[in-house]
Motif scaffolding. Structure first.
Motif, PDB file in Angstrom:
ATOM      1  N   ILE A  13       0.860  -1.175   0.000  1.00  0.00           N
ATOM      2  CA  ILE A  13       0.000   0.000   0.000  1.00  0.00           C
ATOM      3  C   ILE A  13       0.898   1.227   0.000  1.00  0.00           C
ATOM      4  O   ILE A  13       1.839   1.325   0.802  1.00  0.00           O
ATOM      5  CB  ILE A  13      -0.947  -0.014   1.213  1.00  0.00           C
ATOM      6  CG1 ILE A  13      -1.857  -1.243   1.125  1.00  0.00           C
ATOM      7  CG2 ILE A  13      -1.769   1.272   1.290  1.00  0.00           C
ATOM      8  CD1 ILE A  13      -2.655  -1.499   2.372  1.00  0.00           C
ATOM      9  N   TYR A  14       0.625   2.155  -0.912  1.00  0.00           N
ATOM     10  CA  TYR A  14       1.499   3.294  -1.155  1.00  0.00           C
ATOM     11  C   TYR A  14       0.788   4.608  -0.834  1.00  0.00           C
ATOM     12  O   TYR A  14      -0.399   4.776  -1.152  1.00  0.00           O
ATOM     13  CB  TYR A  14       1.937   3.332  -2.620  1.00  0.00           C
ATOM     14  CG  TYR A  14       2.618   2.079  -3.109  1.00  0.00           C
ATOM     15  CD1 TYR A  14       4.003   1.920  -2.992  1.00  0.00           C
ATOM     16  CD2 TYR A  14       1.883   1.049  -3.694  1.00  0.00           C
ATOM     17  CE1 TYR A  14       4.633   0.770  -3.454  1.00  0.00           C
ATOM     18  CE2 TYR A  14       2.511  -0.103  -4.164  1.00  0.00           C
ATOM     19  CZ  TYR A  14       3.886  -0.230  -4.032  1.00  0.00           C
ATOM     20  OH  TYR A  14       4.487  -1.372  -4.493  1.00  0.00           O
ATOM     21  N   ARG A  15       1.528   5.541  -0.265  1.00  0.00           N
ATOM     22  CA  ARG A  15       1.039   6.904  -0.024  1.00  0.00           C
ATOM     23  C   ARG A  15       1.778   7.836  -0.984  1.00  0.00           C
ATOM     24  O   ARG A  15       3.010   7.843  -1.039  1.00  0.00           O
ATOM     25  CB  ARG A  15       1.298   7.307   1.426  1.00  0.00           C
ATOM     26  CG  ARG A  15       0.829   8.698   1.821  1.00  0.00           C
ATOM     27  CD  ARG A  15       0.945   8.853   3.335  1.00  0.00           C
ATOM     28  NE  ARG A  15       0.651  10.193   3.788  1.00  0.00           N
ATOM     29  CZ  ARG A  15       1.568  11.072   4.190  1.00  0.00           C
ATOM     30  NH1 ARG A  15       2.863  10.726   4.184  1.00  0.00           N
ATOM     31  NH2 ARG A  15       1.225  12.267   4.598  1.00  0.00           N
ATOM     32  N   HIS A  16       1.008   8.596  -1.759  1.00  0.00           N
ATOM     33  CA  HIS A  16       1.574   9.433  -2.812  1.00  0.00           C
ATOM     34  C   HIS A  16       1.380  10.914  -2.517  1.00  0.00           C
ATOM     35  O   HIS A  16       0.286  11.339  -2.118  1.00  0.00           O
ATOM     36  CB  HIS A  16       0.864   9.175  -4.161  1.00  0.00           C
ATOM     37  CG  HIS A  16       0.846   7.756  -4.613  1.00  0.00           C
ATOM     38  ND1 HIS A  16       1.701   7.273  -5.578  1.00  0.00           N
ATOM     39  CD2 HIS A  16       0.051   6.715  -4.258  1.00  0.00           C
ATOM     40  CE1 HIS A  16       1.430   5.994  -5.798  1.00  0.00           C
ATOM     41  NE2 HIS A  16       0.445   5.626  -5.005  1.00  0.00           N
TER      42      HIS A  16
ATOM     43  N   SER B 217       5.670   7.089   1.212  1.00  0.00           N
ATOM     44  CA  SER B 217       5.785   6.010   2.186  1.00  0.00           C
ATOM     45  C   SER B 217       4.994   4.819   1.675  1.00  0.00           C
ATOM     46  O   SER B 217       4.135   4.955   0.790  1.00  0.00           O
ATOM     47  CB  SER B 217       5.280   6.428   3.572  1.00  0.00           C
ATOM     48  OG  SER B 217       3.906   6.740   3.535  1.00  0.00           O
ATOM     49  N   SER B 218       5.293   3.641   2.214  1.00  0.00           N
ATOM     50  CA  SER B 218       4.552   2.439   1.824  1.00  0.00           C
ATOM     51  C   SER B 218       4.731   1.375   2.895  1.00  0.00           C
ATOM     52  O   SER B 218       5.639   1.444   3.730  1.00  0.00           O
ATOM     53  CB  SER B 218       5.025   1.913   0.463  1.00  0.00           C
ATOM     54  OG  SER B 218       6.354   1.432   0.540  1.00  0.00           O
ATOM     55  N   PHE B 219       3.852   0.398   2.868  1.00  0.00           N
ATOM     56  CA  PHE B 219       3.972  -0.739   3.780  1.00  0.00           C
ATOM     57  C   PHE B 219       3.275  -1.939   3.160  1.00  0.00           C
ATOM     58  O   PHE B 219       2.480  -1.805   2.222  1.00  0.00           O
ATOM     59  CB  PHE B 219       3.394  -0.426   5.164  1.00  0.00           C
ATOM     60  CG  PHE B 219       2.028   0.201   5.168  1.00  0.00           C
ATOM     61  CD1 PHE B 219       0.880  -0.556   4.950  1.00  0.00           C
ATOM     62  CD2 PHE B 219       1.879   1.560   5.396  1.00  0.00           C
ATOM     63  CE1 PHE B 219      -0.373   0.024   4.963  1.00  0.00           C
ATOM     64  CE2 PHE B 219       0.624   2.151   5.417  1.00  0.00           C
ATOM     65  CZ  PHE B 219      -0.505   1.381   5.198  1.00  0.00           C
ATOM     66  N   ASP B 220       3.585  -3.121   3.690  1.00  0.00           N
ATOM     67  CA  ASP B 220       2.957  -4.349   3.210  1.00  0.00           C
ATOM     68  C   ASP B 220       1.485  -4.382   3.603  1.00  0.00           C
ATOM     69  O   ASP B 220       1.097  -3.919   4.685  1.00  0.00           O
ATOM     70  CB  ASP B 220       3.638  -5.578   3.816  1.00  0.00           C
ATOM     71  CG  ASP B 220       5.000  -5.867   3.210  1.00  0.00           C
ATOM     72  OD1 ASP B 220       5.220  -5.484   2.052  1.00  0.00           O
ATOM     73  OD2 ASP B 220       5.834  -6.469   3.915  1.00  0.00           O
ATOM     74  N   SER B 221       0.670  -4.948   2.728  1.00  0.00           N
ATOM     75  CA  SER B 221      -0.698  -5.245   3.109  1.00  0.00           C
ATOM     76  C   SER B 221      -0.693  -6.438   4.061  1.00  0.00           C
ATOM     77  O   SER B 221       0.310  -7.150   4.168  1.00  0.00           O
ATOM     78  CB  SER B 221      -1.545  -5.541   1.875  1.00  0.00           C
ATOM     79  OG  SER B 221      -1.081  -6.706   1.220  1.00  0.00           O
ATOM     80  N   PRO B 222      -1.783  -6.699   4.783  1.00  0.00           N
ATOM     81  CA  PRO B 222      -1.801  -7.825   5.720  1.00  0.00           C
ATOM     82  C   PRO B 222      -1.487  -9.154   5.042  1.00  0.00           C
ATOM     83  O   PRO B 222      -1.830  -9.388   3.894  1.00  0.00           O
ATOM     84  CB  PRO B 222      -3.245  -7.806   6.253  1.00  0.00           C
ATOM     85  CG  PRO B 222      -3.666  -6.375   6.124  1.00  0.00           C
ATOM     86  CD  PRO B 222      -3.015  -5.893   4.853  1.00  0.00           C
ATOM     87  N   ARG B 223      -0.781 -10.000   5.762  1.00  0.00           N
ATOM     88  CA  ARG B 223      -0.439 -11.358   5.349  1.00  0.00           C
ATOM     89  C   ARG B 223       0.327 -11.377   4.021  1.00  0.00           C
ATOM     90  O   ARG B 223      -0.027 -12.105   3.092  1.00  0.00           O
ATOM     91  CB  ARG B 223      -1.699 -12.219   5.254  1.00  0.00           C
ATOM     92  CG  ARG B 223      -2.488 -12.272   6.544  1.00  0.00           C
ATOM     93  CD  ARG B 223      -3.767 -13.062   6.421  1.00  0.00           C
ATOM     94  NE  ARG B 223      -3.495 -14.462   6.106  1.00  0.00           N
ATOM     95  CZ  ARG B 223      -4.454 -15.387   6.026  1.00  0.00           C
ATOM     96  NH1 ARG B 223      -5.709 -15.056   6.230  1.00  0.00           N
ATOM     97  NH2 ARG B 223      -4.146 -16.633   5.728  1.00  0.00           N
TER      98      ARG B 223
ATOM     99  N   ASP C 227       1.887   2.775   9.719  1.00  0.00           N
ATOM    100  CA  ASP C 227       2.719   1.600   9.464  1.00  0.00           C
ATOM    101  C   ASP C 227       1.926   0.395   8.954  1.00  0.00           C
ATOM    102  O   ASP C 227       2.494  -0.665   8.707  1.00  0.00           O
ATOM    103  CB  ASP C 227       3.487   1.206  10.725  1.00  0.00           C
ATOM    104  CG  ASP C 227       2.572   0.887  11.911  1.00  0.00           C
ATOM    105  OD1 ASP C 227       1.343   0.834  11.741  1.00  0.00           O
ATOM    106  OD2 ASP C 227       3.109   0.703  13.026  1.00  0.00           O
ATOM    107  N   GLY C 228       0.607   0.532   8.831  1.00  0.00           N
ATOM    108  CA  GLY C 228      -0.202  -0.540   8.285  1.00  0.00           C
ATOM    109  C   GLY C 228      -0.621  -1.603   9.271  1.00  0.00           C
ATOM    110  O   GLY C 228      -1.207  -2.613   8.862  1.00  0.00           O
ATOM    111  N   HIS C 229      -0.337  -1.410  10.572  1.00  0.00           N
ATOM    112  CA  HIS C 229      -0.742  -2.485  11.481  1.00  0.00           C
ATOM    113  C   HIS C 229      -2.261  -2.529  11.588  1.00  0.00           C
ATOM    114  O   HIS C 229      -2.957  -1.519  11.450  1.00  0.00           O
ATOM    115  CB  HIS C 229      -0.058  -2.359  12.840  1.00  0.00           C
ATOM    116  CG  HIS C 229      -0.618  -1.327  13.758  1.00  0.00           C
ATOM    117  ND1 HIS C 229      -0.064  -0.070  13.906  1.00  0.00           N
ATOM    118  CD2 HIS C 229      -1.699  -1.361  14.598  1.00  0.00           C
ATOM    119  CE1 HIS C 229      -0.753   0.620  14.788  1.00  0.00           C
ATOM    120  NE2 HIS C 229      -1.749  -0.136  15.219  1.00  0.00           N
ATOM    121  N   VAL C 230      -2.771  -3.729  11.825  1.00  0.00           N
ATOM    122  CA  VAL C 230      -4.204  -3.990  11.768  1.00  0.00           C
ATOM    123  C   VAL C 230      -4.882  -3.496  13.042  1.00  0.00           C
ATOM    124  O   VAL C 230      -4.530  -3.903  14.152  1.00  0.00           O
ATOM    125  CB  VAL C 230      -4.477  -5.486  11.564  1.00  0.00           C
ATOM    126  CG1 VAL C 230      -5.976  -5.783  11.634  1.00  0.00           C
ATOM    127  CG2 VAL C 230      -3.913  -5.950  10.222  1.00  0.00           C
TER     128      VAL C 230
END
Length: 259
Positions: A91-94, A105-111, A145-148
């Motif tokens: 997931i990307y922030r533009h 910035s970016s981070f992994d999607s869940p799993r 940071d993408g945490h759930v």
């Protein structure tokens, strides 16, 4: 043949909503769509592009390369555009300008270690909501940071396509109080409570392959991958019952271009 409704001089009635306008998508497979309050942004899965369009002049889009090869969901948080990519599972922030949409910035999607694929995105004012395939899930994510923050199996949120019991959640939209979700298999658009997950409303989408969803200037916009079009809808409430026929898998089989 799919019966959409009753055509008038200016609109077409569908389920409990109203199709007001239709414009061509800037690419062959529009997936996520988002509104920044002035323009509509469209992610194209096949072209690997993110386009900015003026609905009044859709034939003159600004087209940008996506950071991943197969962009899916898009959303706007008030200052930045967000995108999710099927292939990179990130997931990307533009940042956004008239000439570029650099990733800040970016981070992994869940799993990310599994076959889970990020699909739809929306912003609720403080957090991101994400739908995924394999499994079909709904997540609320911290944008830093993408945490759930919360998660829910999508099954049971709305009626599946009988007799298969299939769900294919796609894009999301936020109306200020509730979440809206599209379903690719059932051609449905559903509104539900983000806390209790109670289904509040269902409407039929105007096209057979409902994907992108966003609110723009007071209207709900819906993208369709088969019609290669974006529709402006007026949703009036109620529950629709029509569903389209089973249409097969969306992207082939595992091991080729993904499921």
């Amino acid at each position: 043949m799919k019966i959409l409704g009753v055509v008038t001089a200016t609109a077409l009635v569908l389920g409990m909503g109203l199709w007001l306008d239709r414009i061509p998508s800037p690419g062959p497979q529009p997936e996520g769509i988002a509104s920044d309050g002035t323009f509509i942004w469209v992610a194209d899965f096949i072209d690997g592009t993110i386009s900015r369009i003026d609905p009044a002049a859709p034939d003159r889009p600004l087209v940008f390369a996506s950071p991943g090869p197969h962009p899916e969901g898009l959303t706007w948080d008030g200052s930045h555009l967000w995108s999710a990519d099927w292939e990179t599972r990130r997931i990307y922030r533009h940042a956004v300008s008239d000439t570029t949409i650099p990733v800040v910035s970016s981070f992994d999607s869940p799993r990310p270690e599994s076959w889970t694929r990020p699909v739809g995105l929306t912003w609720d004012g403080s957090a991101l909501w994400l739908t995924t395939w394999y499994p079909f899930m709904l997540y609320r994510l911290d944008p830093t940071d993408g945490h759930v923050l919360a998660s829910r199996d999508i099954a049971g949120l709305y009626p599946p396509l009988p007799p298969f019991g299939t769900y294919a959640p796609e894009d999301l939209a936020w109306d200020g109080a509730h979440l809206w979700i599209t379903d690719w298999y059932t051609a449905g658009i559903h509104r539900f409570d983000p806390v209790t997950y109670e289904l509040l409303e269902s409407v039929d989408s105007p096209g057979p392959r409902s994907v992108g969803l966003t609110f723009h200037l007071g209207f709900l916009w819906n993208g369709d991958t088969e019609e290669q079009a974006l529709y402006r809808l007026e949703v009036t409430g109620g529950t629709a019952t029509r569903r389209v026929t089973w249409g097969g898998l969306k992207r082939g089989t595992p091991g080729a271009n993904g499921p």
